[in-house]
Design an enzyme around this catalytic site. Sequence first.
Site, PDB file in Angstrom:
ATOM      1  N   ASP A  62      49.696  35.186 118.203  1.00  0.00           N
ATOM      2  CA  ASP A  62      49.913  34.052 117.314  1.00  0.00           C
ATOM      3  C   ASP A  62      49.579  34.390 115.866  1.00  0.00           C
ATOM      4  O   ASP A  62      48.773  35.277 115.579  1.00  0.00           O
ATOM      5  CB  ASP A  62      49.018  32.871 117.725  1.00  0.00           C
ATOM      6  CG  ASP A  62      49.510  32.174 118.977  1.00  0.00           C
ATOM      7  OD1 ASP A  62      50.398  32.714 119.659  1.00  0.00           O
ATOM      8  OD2 ASP A  62      48.994  31.075 119.281  1.00  0.00           O
ATOM      9  N   ASP A  63      50.176  33.600 114.968  1.00  0.00           N
ATOM     10  CA  ASP A  63      49.776  33.481 113.562  1.00  0.00           C
ATOM     11  C   ASP A  63      50.304  34.562 112.638  1.00  0.00           C
ATOM     12  O   ASP A  63      50.007  34.549 111.439  1.00  0.00           O
ATOM     13  CB  ASP A  63      48.251  33.385 113.411  1.00  0.00           C
ATOM     14  CG  ASP A  63      47.681  32.134 114.053  1.00  0.00           C
ATOM     15  OD1 ASP A  63      48.471  31.318 114.561  1.00  0.00           O
ATOM     16  OD2 ASP A  63      46.449  31.975 114.050  1.00  0.00           O
ATOM     17  N   HIS A 113      55.990  28.963 115.934  1.00  0.00           N
ATOM     18  CA  HIS A 113      54.593  28.504 115.814  1.00  0.00           C
ATOM     19  C   HIS A 113      54.441  27.590 114.589  1.00  0.00           C
ATOM     20  O   HIS A 113      53.378  27.557 113.972  1.00  0.00           O
ATOM     21  CB  HIS A 113      53.680  29.726 115.705  1.00  0.00           C
ATOM     22  CG  HIS A 113      52.243  29.470 116.072  1.00  0.00           C
ATOM     23  ND1 HIS A 113      51.846  28.737 117.178  1.00  0.00           N
ATOM     24  CD2 HIS A 113      51.089  29.877 115.473  1.00  0.00           C
ATOM     25  CE1 HIS A 113      50.530  28.710 117.242  1.00  0.00           C
ATOM     26  NE2 HIS A 113      50.042  29.379 116.215  1.00  0.00           N
ATOM     27  N   HIS A 117      51.833  26.213 110.096  1.00  0.00           N
ATOM     28  CA  HIS A 117      50.678  26.300 110.998  1.00  0.00           C
ATOM     29  C   HIS A 117      49.864  25.002 110.950  1.00  0.00           C
ATOM     30  O   HIS A 117      48.646  24.988 110.726  1.00  0.00           O
ATOM     31  CB  HIS A 117      49.794  27.490 110.649  1.00  0.00           C
ATOM     32  CG  HIS A 117      48.869  27.888 111.769  1.00  0.00           C
ATOM     33  ND1 HIS A 117      47.603  27.371 111.908  1.00  0.00           N
ATOM     34  CD2 HIS A 117      49.037  28.732 112.813  1.00  0.00           C
ATOM     35  CE1 HIS A 117      47.017  27.887 112.973  1.00  0.00           C
ATOM     36  NE2 HIS A 117      47.875  28.726 113.547  1.00  0.00           N
ATOM     37  N   HIS A 210      45.890  37.227 118.849  1.00  0.00           N
ATOM     38  CA  HIS A 210      46.362  36.940 117.494  1.00  0.00           C
ATOM     39  C   HIS A 210      46.644  38.232 116.746  1.00  0.00           C
ATOM     40  O   HIS A 210      45.845  39.183 116.832  1.00  0.00           O
ATOM     41  CB  HIS A 210      45.323  36.120 116.732  1.00  0.00           C
ATOM     42  CG  HIS A 210      45.123  34.740 117.278  1.00  0.00           C
ATOM     43  ND1 HIS A 210      44.392  34.492 118.421  1.00  0.00           N
ATOM     44  CD2 HIS A 210      45.584  33.528 116.850  1.00  0.00           C
ATOM     45  CE1 HIS A 210      44.401  33.187 118.678  1.00  0.00           C
ATOM     46  NE2 HIS A 210      45.118  32.587 117.736  1.00  0.00           N
TER      47      HIS A 210
END
Length: 256
Positions: A62-63, A113, A117, A210
Amino acid sequence: MMKKAILTVCCLFLCLSGELRAGAGVRADADAPKKGRFYYEKRGEVVWEVPTDEKVIALTFDDGPDPEDTPKILELLKQYEAKATFFIVGKKAEAYPEILGREDAEGHELANHTYHHIYFNRSFSEKTITDEISRAEEVIYKRSGQKPRLFRPPGGFYNDALVRVAKNSGYKVVMWSWHINTMDWNTPGVDKIAKTVLNNARNGDIVLLHDWVEGKSQTVEALKQILPELKNRGYRFVTISELLTYSRLSPVRLMD
Protein backbone atom coordinates in the site's frame (compact mmCIF):
# COMPACT_ATOMS: atom_id res chain seq x y z
CA MET A 1 4.71 11.23 12.25
CA MET A 2 1.27 12.53 11.36
CA LYS A 3 0.24 9.33 9.55
CA LYS A 4 1.48 7.14 12.41
CA ALA A 5 -0.42 9.23 14.93
CA ILE A 6 -3.62 9.03 12.90
CA LEU A 7 -3.33 5.27 12.41
CA THR A 8 -2.53 4.70 16.08
CA VAL A 9 -5.57 6.70 17.18
CA CYS A 10 -7.72 4.85 14.64
CA CYS A 11 -6.55 1.47 15.95
CA LEU A 12 -7.24 2.49 19.56
CA PHE A 13 -10.71 3.67 18.59
CA LEU A 14 -11.49 0.40 16.86
CA CYS A 15 -10.25 -1.58 19.85
CA LEU A 16 -12.58 0.30 22.16
CA SER A 17 -15.51 -0.11 19.79
CA GLY A 18 -15.05 -3.86 19.67
CA GLU A 19 -14.21 -3.92 16.00
CA LEU A 20 -10.56 -4.88 16.30
CA ARG A 21 -10.04 -8.51 15.37
CA ALA A 22 -6.69 -10.28 15.43
CA GLY A 23 -4.92 -6.96 15.73
CA ALA A 24 -6.42 -5.25 12.68
CA GLY A 25 -9.18 -2.65 12.85
CA VAL A 26 -11.19 -2.58 9.65
CA ARG A 27 -14.60 -1.02 10.27
CA ALA A 28 -16.19 2.33 10.73
CA ASP A 29 -19.67 1.74 9.31
CA ALA A 30 -21.79 3.98 11.51
CA ASP A 31 -24.67 3.66 9.07
CA ALA A 32 -24.78 -0.14 9.57
CA PRO A 33 -23.34 -1.02 12.98
CA LYS A 34 -24.50 -4.65 12.87
CA LYS A 35 -22.79 -5.37 9.56
CA GLY A 36 -19.30 -6.69 10.00
CA ARG A 37 -16.92 -8.99 8.19
CA PHE A 38 -19.24 -12.00 8.07
CA TYR A 39 -22.02 -10.01 6.39
CA TYR A 40 -19.86 -8.61 3.60
CA GLU A 41 -17.75 -11.72 3.20
CA LYS A 42 -20.81 -13.93 2.81
CA ARG A 43 -22.15 -11.59 0.11
CA GLY A 44 -18.79 -11.68 -1.67
CA GLU A 45 -18.47 -7.90 -1.56
CA VAL A 46 -15.31 -7.70 0.54
CA VAL A 47 -12.46 -10.20 0.69
CA TRP A 48 -9.99 -10.71 3.53
CA GLU A 49 -8.47 -13.98 2.36
CA VAL A 50 -9.34 -16.81 0.01
CA PRO A 51 -10.20 -20.31 1.30
CA THR A 52 -8.19 -22.68 -0.87
CA ASP A 53 -6.22 -25.92 -0.79
CA GLU A 54 -3.64 -24.42 -3.14
CA LYS A 55 -0.33 -23.31 -1.67
CA VAL A 56 -0.65 -19.70 -2.83
CA ILE A 57 -0.31 -16.42 -1.00
CA ALA A 58 -0.77 -12.79 -2.07
CA LEU A 59 1.62 -10.04 -1.03
CA THR A 60 0.12 -6.57 -1.23
CA PHE A 61 1.83 -3.21 -0.92
CA ASP A 62 0.00 0.00 0.00
CA ASP A 63 0.67 3.73 -0.26
CA GLY A 64 3.17 3.83 -3.12
CA PRO A 65 4.74 4.27 -5.45
CA ASP A 66 7.85 5.48 -3.66
CA PRO A 67 11.03 6.32 -5.59
CA GLU A 68 13.32 4.75 -2.98
CA ASP A 69 11.56 1.66 -1.61
CA THR A 70 9.32 0.50 -4.46
CA PRO A 71 12.23 -0.26 -6.85
CA LYS A 72 14.00 -2.24 -4.10
CA ILE A 73 10.83 -4.25 -3.52
CA LEU A 74 10.47 -4.89 -7.25
CA GLU A 75 14.03 -6.22 -7.39
CA LEU A 76 13.33 -8.67 -4.57
CA LEU A 77 10.07 -9.81 -6.15
CA LYS A 78 11.89 -10.46 -9.41
CA GLN A 79 14.64 -12.38 -7.62
CA TYR A 80 12.12 -14.79 -6.06
CA GLU A 81 9.78 -14.96 -9.06
CA ALA A 82 7.00 -13.39 -7.03
CA LYS A 83 4.00 -11.48 -8.31
CA ALA A 84 2.31 -8.93 -6.05
CA THR A 85 -0.51 -6.42 -5.97
CA PHE A 86 0.29 -2.75 -5.45
CA PHE A 87 -2.49 -0.55 -4.05
CA ILE A 88 -1.64 2.76 -5.65
CA VAL A 89 -2.26 6.26 -4.32
CA GLY A 90 -3.26 8.31 -7.37
CA LYS A 91 -1.41 11.46 -6.35
CA LYS A 92 1.85 9.53 -6.01
CA ALA A 93 1.26 7.76 -9.30
CA GLU A 94 1.23 11.15 -10.99
CA ALA A 95 4.57 11.98 -9.39
CA TYR A 96 6.29 8.67 -10.27
CA PRO A 97 4.67 7.30 -13.44
CA GLU A 98 7.80 5.41 -14.47
CA ILE A 99 7.46 3.16 -11.41
CA LEU A 100 3.91 2.22 -12.38
CA GLY A 101 5.17 1.35 -15.83
CA ARG A 102 7.78 -0.94 -14.33
CA GLU A 103 5.27 -2.62 -12.01
CA ASP A 104 3.02 -3.34 -14.98
CA ALA A 105 5.86 -4.50 -17.23
CA GLU A 106 7.07 -6.96 -14.59
CA GLY A 107 3.66 -8.60 -14.28
CA HIS A 108 2.34 -7.12 -11.04
CA GLU A 109 -1.21 -6.04 -10.44
CA LEU A 110 -2.06 -2.38 -9.90
CA ALA A 111 -5.01 -1.64 -7.63
CA ASN A 112 -6.80 1.45 -6.38
CA HIS A 113 -6.04 3.07 -2.99
CA THR A 114 -7.83 6.42 -3.63
CA TYR A 115 -6.27 9.55 -5.07
CA HIS A 116 -5.51 11.45 -1.82
CA HIS A 117 -5.26 8.51 0.64
CA ILE A 118 -8.40 9.57 2.52
CA TYR A 119 -9.45 7.69 5.66
CA PHE A 120 -13.17 6.97 5.37
CA ASN A 121 -13.57 6.66 9.14
CA ARG A 122 -16.31 9.25 9.27
CA SER A 123 -19.22 10.25 7.08
CA PHE A 124 -18.35 11.04 3.48
CA SER A 125 -20.72 11.60 0.60
CA GLU A 126 -20.91 8.92 -2.05
CA LYS A 127 -19.77 11.55 -4.53
CA THR A 128 -16.54 12.10 -2.58
CA ILE A 129 -15.87 8.37 -2.46
CA THR A 130 -16.66 8.01 -6.15
CA ASP A 131 -14.39 10.93 -7.05
CA GLU A 132 -11.49 9.52 -5.04
CA ILE A 133 -11.80 6.12 -6.71
CA SER A 134 -12.39 7.37 -10.24
CA ARG A 135 -9.62 9.96 -10.13
CA ALA A 136 -7.09 7.37 -8.95
CA GLU A 137 -8.32 4.93 -11.59
CA GLU A 138 -7.83 7.51 -14.32
CA VAL A 139 -4.24 8.19 -13.27
CA ILE A 140 -3.33 4.50 -12.92
CA TYR A 141 -4.80 3.65 -16.33
CA LYS A 142 -3.17 6.63 -18.02
CA ARG A 143 0.27 5.92 -16.54
CA SER A 144 0.32 2.11 -16.87
CA GLY A 145 -2.40 0.92 -19.22
CA GLN A 146 -3.87 -1.23 -16.44
CA LYS A 147 -7.46 -0.56 -15.47
CA PRO A 148 -7.67 -1.39 -11.76
CA ARG A 149 -10.56 -3.53 -10.54
CA LEU A 150 -9.55 -3.98 -6.90
CA PHE A 151 -9.96 -1.31 -4.22
CA ARG A 152 -8.58 -1.06 -0.70
CA PRO A 153 -9.76 1.85 1.45
CA PRO A 154 -6.91 3.53 3.37
CA GLY A 155 -6.69 2.29 6.94
CA GLY A 156 -9.15 -0.48 6.10
CA PHE A 157 -12.14 1.71 6.98
CA TYR A 158 -15.33 0.81 5.17
CA ASN A 159 -19.09 1.15 5.44
CA ASP A 160 -22.20 0.43 3.39
CA ALA A 161 -21.77 3.51 1.25
CA LEU A 162 -18.16 2.72 0.40
CA VAL A 163 -18.87 -0.91 -0.45
CA ARG A 164 -21.84 0.14 -2.58
CA VAL A 165 -19.87 2.80 -4.46
CA ALA A 166 -16.97 0.42 -5.08
CA LYS A 167 -19.28 -2.30 -6.37
CA ASN A 168 -21.18 0.11 -8.62
CA SER A 169 -17.85 1.32 -9.98
CA GLY A 170 -16.86 -2.25 -10.88
CA TYR A 171 -14.52 -2.89 -7.96
CA LYS A 172 -14.07 -5.63 -5.42
CA VAL A 173 -13.03 -4.33 -1.98
CA VAL A 174 -9.90 -6.11 -0.73
CA MET A 175 -8.72 -6.07 2.87
CA TRP A 176 -6.07 -8.38 4.34
CA SER A 177 -5.74 -11.44 6.55
CA TRP A 178 -6.31 -10.35 10.14
CA HIS A 179 -3.94 -12.97 11.56
CA ILE A 180 -1.08 -11.43 9.54
CA ASN A 181 -1.06 -7.77 10.53
CA THR A 182 2.58 -6.79 10.14
CA MET A 183 2.09 -3.17 11.25
CA ASP A 184 5.11 -2.42 9.06
CA TRP A 185 3.88 1.17 8.67
CA ASN A 186 4.77 1.62 12.34
CA THR A 187 8.30 0.21 11.88
CA PRO A 188 8.07 -2.38 14.70
CA GLY A 189 11.36 -4.02 13.74
CA VAL A 190 12.53 -6.10 10.79
CA ASP A 191 12.39 -9.41 12.66
CA LYS A 192 8.93 -8.70 14.04
CA ILE A 193 7.55 -7.98 10.58
CA ALA A 194 9.13 -11.13 9.18
CA LYS A 195 8.03 -13.37 12.07
CA THR A 196 4.46 -12.05 11.92
CA VAL A 197 4.24 -13.32 8.35
CA LEU A 198 6.29 -16.49 8.68
CA ASN A 199 4.66 -17.68 11.91
CA ASN A 200 1.12 -17.20 10.63
CA ALA A 201 1.17 -17.78 6.86
CA ARG A 202 -1.37 -20.19 5.42
CA ASN A 203 -2.95 -20.96 2.07
CA GLY A 204 -4.93 -18.14 0.51
CA ASP A 205 -3.67 -15.39 2.80
CA ILE A 206 -3.50 -11.74 1.80
CA VAL A 207 -0.50 -10.07 3.42
CA LEU A 208 -0.58 -6.33 4.02
CA LEU A 209 2.73 -4.51 3.59
CA HIS A 210 3.70 -0.99 2.52
CA ASP A 211 6.07 0.31 -0.12
CA TRP A 212 5.95 3.72 1.55
CA VAL A 213 6.13 4.55 5.25
CA GLU A 214 7.06 7.63 7.20
CA GLY A 215 10.74 7.51 8.04
CA LYS A 216 13.04 4.61 7.16
CA SER A 217 11.20 1.52 5.96
CA GLN A 218 11.90 -1.91 7.48
CA THR A 219 9.77 -3.72 4.91
CA VAL A 220 12.50 -4.26 2.34
CA GLU A 221 14.78 -5.97 4.87
CA ALA A 222 11.88 -8.06 6.18
CA LEU A 223 11.12 -9.25 2.64
CA LYS A 224 14.64 -10.62 2.43
CA GLN A 225 13.56 -13.11 5.11
CA ILE A 226 9.93 -13.59 4.06
CA LEU A 227 10.36 -14.32 0.35
CA PRO A 228 13.00 -17.09 0.48
CA GLU A 229 11.44 -18.82 3.47
CA LEU A 230 7.91 -18.95 2.04
CA LYS A 231 9.29 -20.06 -1.31
CA ASN A 232 11.19 -22.86 0.44
CA ARG A 233 7.89 -23.92 2.04
CA GLY A 234 6.40 -24.31 -1.41
CA TYR A 235 4.28 -21.18 -1.62
CA ARG A 236 3.65 -19.36 -4.88
CA PHE A 237 3.30 -15.60 -4.71
CA VAL A 238 0.30 -14.52 -6.80
CA THR A 239 -1.69 -11.38 -7.51
CA ILE A 240 -5.05 -10.86 -5.83
CA SER A 241 -6.88 -11.46 -9.09
CA GLU A 242 -5.16 -14.82 -9.51
CA LEU A 243 -5.79 -15.66 -5.86
CA LEU A 244 -9.51 -15.08 -6.36
CA THR A 245 -9.62 -17.78 -9.03
CA TYR A 246 -8.79 -20.35 -6.35
CA SER A 247 -11.67 -19.33 -4.10
CA ARG A 248 -14.21 -21.87 -2.92
CA LEU A 249 -16.60 -18.91 -2.59
CA SER A 250 -18.45 -17.17 -5.40
CA PRO A 251 -16.79 -13.80 -6.11
CA VAL A 252 -18.66 -10.63 -6.95
CA ARG A 253 -18.94 -10.21 -10.70
CA LEU A 254 -16.77 -7.30 -11.77
CA MET A 255 -17.97 -4.98 -14.50
CA ASP A 256 -16.08 -5.01 -17.83
